[in-house]
Write a protein that holds these residues in place. Structure first.
Motif, PDB file in Angstrom:
ATOM      1  N   ASP A 124       0.600  -1.272  -0.173  1.00 27.48           N
ATOM      2  CA  ASP A 124      -0.082  -0.240  -0.154  1.00 27.48           C
ATOM      3  C   ASP A 124       1.180   1.497  -0.096  1.00 27.48           C
ATOM      4  OD1 ASP A 124      -2.656  -1.754   0.043  1.00 27.48           O
ATOM      5  OD2 ASP A 124      -2.476  -1.450   2.237  1.00 27.48           O
ATOM      6  N   GLN A 125       1.791   1.059   0.947  1.00 28.65           N
ATOM      7  CA  GLN A 125       2.906   1.702   1.347  1.00 28.65           C
ATOM      8  C   GLN A 125       3.297   3.040  -1.136  1.00 28.65           C
ATOM      9  OE1 GLN A 125       5.578   1.316   4.270  1.00 28.65           O
ATOM     10  NE2 GLN A 125       4.417   2.310   5.400  1.00 28.65           N
ATOM     11  N   THR A 127       2.576   1.602  -3.646  1.00 29.98           N
ATOM     12  CA  THR A 127       0.914   2.440  -4.374  1.00 29.98           C
ATOM     13  C   THR A 127       0.847   3.875  -4.106  1.00 29.98           C
ATOM     14  OG1 THR A 127      -0.035   0.305  -3.919  1.00 29.98           O
ATOM     15  CG2 THR A 127      -1.283   1.790  -5.061  1.00 29.98           C
ATOM     16  N   ILE A 128       0.669   4.366  -2.917  1.00 28.50           N
ATOM     17  CA  ILE A 128       0.987   5.547  -1.721  1.00 28.50           C
ATOM     18  C   ILE A 128       1.978   6.625  -2.643  1.00 28.50           C
ATOM     19  CG2 ILE A 128       0.771   7.230  -0.324  1.00 28.50           C
ATOM     20  CD1 ILE A 128      -0.953   4.842   0.996  1.00 28.50           C
ATOM     21  N   ARG A 129       3.293   6.426  -2.862  1.00 29.48           N
ATOM     22  CA  ARG A 129       3.833   6.382  -3.085  1.00 29.48           C
ATOM     23  C   ARG A 129       3.656   6.830  -4.356  1.00 29.48           C
ATOM     24  NH1 ARG A 129       7.290   4.004   0.416  1.00 29.48           N
ATOM     25  NH2 ARG A 129       7.550   2.461  -0.703  1.00 29.48           N
ATOM     26  N   THR A 132       1.064   9.693  -5.380  1.00 31.59           N
ATOM     27  CA  THR A 132       1.990  10.835  -4.848  1.00 31.59           C
ATOM     28  C   THR A 132       2.422  11.161  -6.309  1.00 31.59           C
ATOM     29  OG1 THR A 132       1.797   9.996  -2.927  1.00 31.59           O
ATOM     30  CG2 THR A 132       3.046  11.918  -3.126  1.00 31.59           C
ATOM     31  N   PRO A 168      -0.887   3.862   8.084  1.00 29.43           N
ATOM     32  CA  PRO A 168      -0.529   4.764   6.873  1.00 29.43           C
ATOM     33  C   PRO A 168      -1.553   5.549   6.883  1.00 29.43           C
ATOM     34  CG  PRO A 168      -0.664   3.136   5.777  1.00 29.43           C
ATOM     35  CD  PRO A 168      -0.057   2.595   6.597  1.00 29.43           C
ATOM     36  N   GLU A 171      -5.117   8.399   3.844  1.00 28.17           N
ATOM     37  CA  GLU A 171      -5.408   9.204   1.991  1.00 28.17           C
ATOM     38  C   GLU A 171      -4.541  10.598   1.997  1.00 28.17           C
ATOM     39  OE1 GLU A 171      -8.774  11.061   0.706  1.00 28.17           O
ATOM     40  OE2 GLU A 171      -9.341  10.277  -1.297  1.00 28.17           O
ATOM     41  N   PRO A 172      -3.291  10.738   1.314  1.00 23.09           N
ATOM     42  CA  PRO A 172      -2.703  11.446   1.404  1.00 23.09           C
ATOM     43  C   PRO A 172      -3.092  13.147   1.394  1.00 23.09           C
ATOM     44  CG  PRO A 172      -1.694  10.260  -0.424  1.00 23.09           C
ATOM     45  CD  PRO A 172      -3.452   9.567  -0.164  1.00 23.09           C
ATOM     46  N   VAL A 175      -4.353  13.796  -1.905  1.00 25.52           N
ATOM     47  CA  VAL A 175      -5.402  13.652  -2.814  1.00 25.52           C
ATOM     48  C   VAL A 175      -6.705  14.349  -2.287  1.00 25.52           C
ATOM     49  CG1 VAL A 175      -5.835  11.476  -3.609  1.00 25.52           C
ATOM     50  CG2 VAL A 175      -3.964  11.543  -3.637  1.00 25.52           C
TER      51      VAL A 175
END
Length: 483
Positions: A124-125, A127-129, A132, A168, A171-172, A175
């Motif tokens: 997941d991290q 994917t988030i990076r 982002t 984490p 949601e960043p 986003v």
């Protein structure tokens, strides 16, 4: 009971949030009675650590398919295995082998679950990076609209981030900001689309709109009327110019006929029979007296032009003749203007002629030229006075032009300048399409030859006079002797 406590400690070490296992070590023997004394003060964070091998639990966890083996990480707790056979205590007997096997299975299941969650969190991290990074590349194009549509983002960034204990956030912030900007833009577009039909399909225009439409219609009508007036004035001016030119031409013809009538009354009827025995007289220096040859020149690569001249000007000779074509007003010009010397112009290129014609006497003048190397020669009274080359080299004289005697043309057949006009008499204007020999030119000047030009011949029917210029009888040899 102590064996059960040791199993619980192993479970806590395997499911610790750090997700690490103690490295393998050599097995250390200890008494079951002293197992509780194995808790010693820890060196970090003030907690106790258990010293002992944890290799069995570290190797008990399953590996994920296709994933790398877990690195040997160290935990804060070290599990020291105890003997399966524990002496009975005052509270009851210790756990049996089945209970230990169940505890080990539960510990292995918990470890497997922890590893799966850790791997899922890592994926997941990643994917988030990746998302982002993509959003940061898109922010350049959406920053301006987002800044206009979204309130200051300080509040968004100041909001507390969800998730604790190493998890984490859901949601960043980038986003969330992008979603808010897109949502705000969509709301503005919806509002504009809802307002447009209302503006377009109004029940009745307002008073300012009616006044503006009426003013616009009035301006269009005035523009149409102004354009019509302009077109009418242009047509009237063209008609007036045509009438004026025709009227001027009629006046010039009438003046010429009157001048001829006066000449006949003064000297009697003109009784010369040869068609070339006449001269053209231009008595006054102005821009409307001249003679015009009815015939034009063909394309020429060489020529000889001869004529008789008698100047009466106080200053320069003026322009005895000029030949103009639509693309060049100075195709061939013989000119002496002001204090300048006599010049021969061909295609606006100039050669100075060493001739002297200001003594108010008759002189026979010839100029000859060829396009090959631009060679030229000038004759006065049968004698060559000058020669040269590089005068409009390799230029061909253009056809279908206008020959004017007595005026210099600034446009085809017109725009004369009074200061460049010829004043005096001229006769025997002839043109040949080659360079005459010096002997032929001398014979013409001595009146021993009556050679006529093969391109232009001096003929009474081929010459028109305008503006008061007149024709009179002329005998070349008699006039020459008188001079």
């Amino acid at each position: 009971m102590l064996a059960f406590l040791g199993a619980i400690i192993c479970i806590i070490a395997s499911v610790h949030p750090a997700g690490t296992a103690a490295p393998a070590a050599t097995a250390a023997t200890a008494d079951n009675d002293s197992a509780a004394a194995a808790l010693l003060p820890a060196a970090d964070k003030g907690l106790g650590a258990l010293h002992g091998p944890a290799e069995a639990l570290a190797s008990a966890g399953p590996r994920l398919p296709g994933g790398p083996p877990p690195p040997p990480l160290f935990s804060r707790f070290v599990c020291t295995p105890l003997s399966a056979e524990c002496p009975a205590t005052g509270t009851g007997t210790g756990p049996g082998p089945e209970e230990l096997l169940a505890l080990r299975s539960a510990a292995a299941q918990l470890r497997r679950t922890a590893l799966e969650q850790k791997e899922r969190i890592r994926m997941d991290q990643e994917t988030i990076r990746e998302l982002t990074g993509k959003l940061s590349r898109c922010e350049g194009g959406l920053r301006a609209p987002a800044a206009a549509a979204v309130p200051p983002a300080a509040g968004l960034r100041a909001a507390p981030r969800p998730g604790t204990m190493g998890h984490p956030p859901a949601e960043p912030p980038a986003v969330r900001e992008l979603e808010e900007a897109v949502r705000a833009l969509q709301d503005r577009i919806d509002r504009i689309e809802q307002e447009l039909p209302a503006r377009t399909n109004g029940s009745a225009p307002t008073a300012p709109a009616l006044a503006r439409d009426a003013l616009h219609t009035k301006m269009e009508q005035l523009e149409e009327q102004l354009l019509s007036k302009i077109l009418t004035l242009q047509k009237e001016r063209q008609a007036a110019n045509t009438d004026r030119n025709q009227h001027q031409h009629d006046i010039e013809k009438e003046l010429s006929s009157l001048q001829n009538r006066v000449t006949e009354l003064e000297h009697g009827p003109q009784g010369y029979s040869p068609p070339d025995a006449f001269k053209v007289t231009i008595p006054v220096q102005n821009n409307y007296m001249y003679a015009r040859m009815k015939k034009s020149l063909p394309e020429l690569y060489a020529f000889t032009i001869c004529m008789w001249l008698k100047s009466k000007a106080l200053g320069g000779l003026g322009t005895p003749f000029s030949y103009s074509v639509p693309s060049q007003s100075n195709e061939i010009v013989l000119l002496e203007w002001g204090t300048n010397p006599l010049e021969l112009l061909i295609n606006d290129k100039v050669a100075q002629l060493p001739l002297s014609l200001k003594d108010k006497a008759w002189h026979h003048v010839c100029v000859a030229w060829t396009t090959r190397d631009g060679k030229w020669s000038a004759y006065q009274d049968g004698e060559q006075r000058g020669a040269g080359e590089n005068l409009a080299s390799w230029h061909a004289i253009k056809p279908q032009g206008v020959i004017i005697l007595g005026q210099e043309q600034d446009t085809l057949g017109g725009r004369f300048d009074a200061t460049q006009a010829f004043v005096g008499e001229l006769a025997q204007f002839n043109v040949w399409d080659h360079m005459l020999a010096p002997a032929e030119i001398l014979a013409l000047a001595n009146c021993t030859s009556r050679l006529q030009g093969n391109v232009i011949q001096w003929d009474d029917q081929a010459v028109e006079v305008f503006g008061g210029a007149s024709k009179g009888s002329f005998a070349a040899c008699e006039e020459g002797r008188k001079a």
